[in-house]
Design an enzyme around this catalytic site. Structure first.
Site, PDB file in Angstrom:
ATOM      1  CB  ALA A   1     -28.453 -15.053  53.962  1.00  0.00           C
TER       2      ALA A   1
ATOM      3  CB  ILE B   1     -28.076 -19.007  57.012  1.00  0.00           C
ATOM      4  CG1 ILE B   1     -26.884 -17.706  56.640  1.00  0.00           C
ATOM      5  CG2 ILE B   1     -29.391 -18.395  56.069  1.00  0.00           C
ATOM      6  CD1 ILE B   1     -27.365 -16.506  57.206  1.00  0.00           C
ATOM      7  CB  THR B   2     -32.450 -20.115  60.547  1.00  0.00           C
ATOM      8  OG1 THR B   2     -31.914 -19.577  61.738  1.00  0.00           O
ATOM      9  CG2 THR B   2     -33.631 -21.066  60.883  1.00  0.00           C
TER      10      THR B   2
ATOM     11  CE1 TYR C   1     -33.468   4.167  54.120  1.00  0.00           C
ATOM     12  CE2 TYR C   1     -32.653   3.663  51.894  1.00  0.00           C
ATOM     13  CZ  TYR C   1     -32.950   4.875  53.021  1.00  0.00           C
ATOM     14  OH  TYR C   1     -32.065   5.746  52.975  1.00  0.00           O
TER      15      TYR C   1
ATOM     16  CD  GLU D   1     -35.103 -11.251  62.161  1.00  0.00           C
ATOM     17  OE1 GLU D   1     -34.377 -12.443  62.581  1.00  0.00           O
ATOM     18  OE2 GLU D   1     -34.717 -10.381  61.586  1.00  0.00           O
TER      19      GLU D   1
ATOM     20  CB  CYS E   1     -39.624 -27.311  89.302  1.00  0.00           C
ATOM     21  SG  CYS E   1     -40.182 -25.903  89.773  1.00  0.00           S
TER      22      CYS E   1
ATOM     23  CB  ALA F   1     -34.072 -11.678  65.899  1.00  0.00           C
TER      24      ALA F   1
END
Length: 426
Positions: free
Chosen positions: A166, A199-200, A277, A286, A381, A407
């Site tokens: 998170a 938050i995944t 960091y 990630e 298509c 990300a």
């Protein structure tokens, strides 16, 4: 090399042992979708890496792909925890984690391959896998102390626990260092107040890595951030209802709420006020691992589109024989293959110790935008059928779009690349 060989044999043993056991209840074997072959000789993969792809593709196309449409429709994966344990048995949840904690000790290229194949079967489950295996597990591997690794990694790697990370907040997305979640030290604990958003795995997670401000007066603001390990059930921690998203439905996402949440000081990941960091170094990896998601989605588009073009007829012939459709096939295929070479080569470089922010941003920038275009071409298509939800083409497009936002947005990735060049001429 010897360690790699040992890890590969371990993964192979897990795959073989899984084959000897019947699938869990609820995983009724269904006829797998007919897949296009992936030419891994051109992709430069080793024999072990090719076997990894084949093993994962077989398992996922039997046990996940047939459920993908329903997962998307209902915004729920009913057998998530059982499926997670199957991934744990296969050794892919902790694919980059050391063997001593139950991991497979493999590299980022193998991680990308698994991410790709899961996303090929279901983009949503692929995203949840990336959040668990990279954002949570890999961060613990890289930054945790021995006690933290021994406590959390085995259950995360086995699939007993689900993990999350998170960073973002309602008003701190790309500008993540402006986060407002506050952590105040009191004795041997920290008291967290605030919230996190988008938050995944948030609604499902048992273990979360959470970034909070421990020094509100720090200049620059990034120097006052600390990473914490938060467990579900800690007093003062709760989650809101899951979000109803455009795509990646079934990959549960929610707001995290902290109201005087008491976290032991022993749960600091890394060092106090040094969380930036942990955050920034993890962000590069990630982006690399999540770039496998767009690869899988592009392959899924091809898996469905190419056969369709050779079944559907118009004007007395298969529509795949029209030159305009041949052009679509060529464009989709070359975009996918160009992305694969970039992603795989950056992953190989990271495995060899050469990891750059510029190229980790580059691989997801390019693959994400290509995936959106490939999904659009696939819909075209299919014609009218591409616009009907009985077919998966709309799902591919909605899922692909996430990777231009999550990300770090495409815009931020371009900034990262541009600033890297500017730094060379500073």
């Amino acid at each position: 090399m010897a360690e790699m060989a040992t890890a590969t044999r371990l993964l192979g043993w897990r795959v073989a042992s899984w084959r000897l056991r019947p699938p869990l209840a609820g995983f009724v074997s269904q006829r797998a979708h007919s897949l296009l072959p992936v030419d891994d000789a051109i992709n430069g993969l080793s024999e072990e890496q090719r076997q990894l792809r084949q093993t994962m593709a077989k398992f996922l196309q039997e046990h996940l792909a047939p459920k993908a449409q329903e997962i998307d429709r209902s915004n729920e994966f009913k057998n998530l925890r059982e499926f997670w344990k199957q991934l744990g048995n296969l050794g892919v949840l902790g694919i980059t984690a050391p063997v001593q904690y139950g991991g497979s000790g493999l590299g980022y290229l193998e991680h990308v391959l698994v991410m790709e194949e899961i996303s090929r079967a279901s983009g949503a489950v692929g995203l949840s896998y990336g959040a668990h295996s990279n954002l949570c597990i890999n961060q613990l591997v890289r930054n945790g102390n021995e006690a933290q690794k021994e406590k959390y990694l085995p259950k995360l790697i086995s699939g007993e626990y689900i993990g999350a990370l998170a960073m973002s907040e309602p008003n701190a997305g790309s500008d993540v260092v402006s986060m407002k979640l506050k952590a105040e030290k009191k004795g041997n604990h920290y008291i967290l107040n605030g919230n996190k958003f988008w938050i995944t795995n948030g609604p499902d997670a048992d273990v979360l890595i959470v970034y909070a401000k421990t020094d509100l007066a720090a200049v620059p603001a990034s120097r006052g951030i600390t990473a914490f390990i938060v467990e579900k059930g800690m007093p003062g921690f709760s989650t809101s209802k899951k979000l109803d998203k455009l795509g990646m439905r079934g990959s549960n996402t929610c707001e995290l709420i902290f109201e005087d949440c008491k976290i032991p000081a022993a749960n600091i990941l890394g060092h106090e006020n040094k969380g930036v960091y942990v955050l920034m170094s993890g962000l590069d990896l990630e982006r690399l691992v999540l770039a496998g998601g767009p690869l899988g989605l592009m392959q899924a588009v091809l898996d469905h589109t190419i056969p369709y073009l050779h079944v559907r007829e118009a004007f007395g012939q298969k529509i795949g024989h029209f030159q305009l459709m041949q052009g679509k096939m060529a464009d989709m295929y070359t975009r996918l293959m160009a992305c694969r070479q970039y992603v795989y080569n950056v992953a190989k470089a990271c495995d060899e110790g050469h990891c750059t922010a510029k190229d980790c941003a580059g691989v997801i920038l390019y693959s994400a935008e290509c995936a959106t275009q490939v999904a659009l071409d696939g819909i075209q298509c299919f014609g009218g059928n591409g616009y009907i939800n009985d077919f998966p083409m709309g799902r591919f497009l909605r899922d692909a779009k996430l990777y231009e936002i999550g990300a770090g947005t495409s815009e931020v990735r371009r900034l990262v690349i541009g600033r890297a060049f500017n730094a060379d001429f500073h």
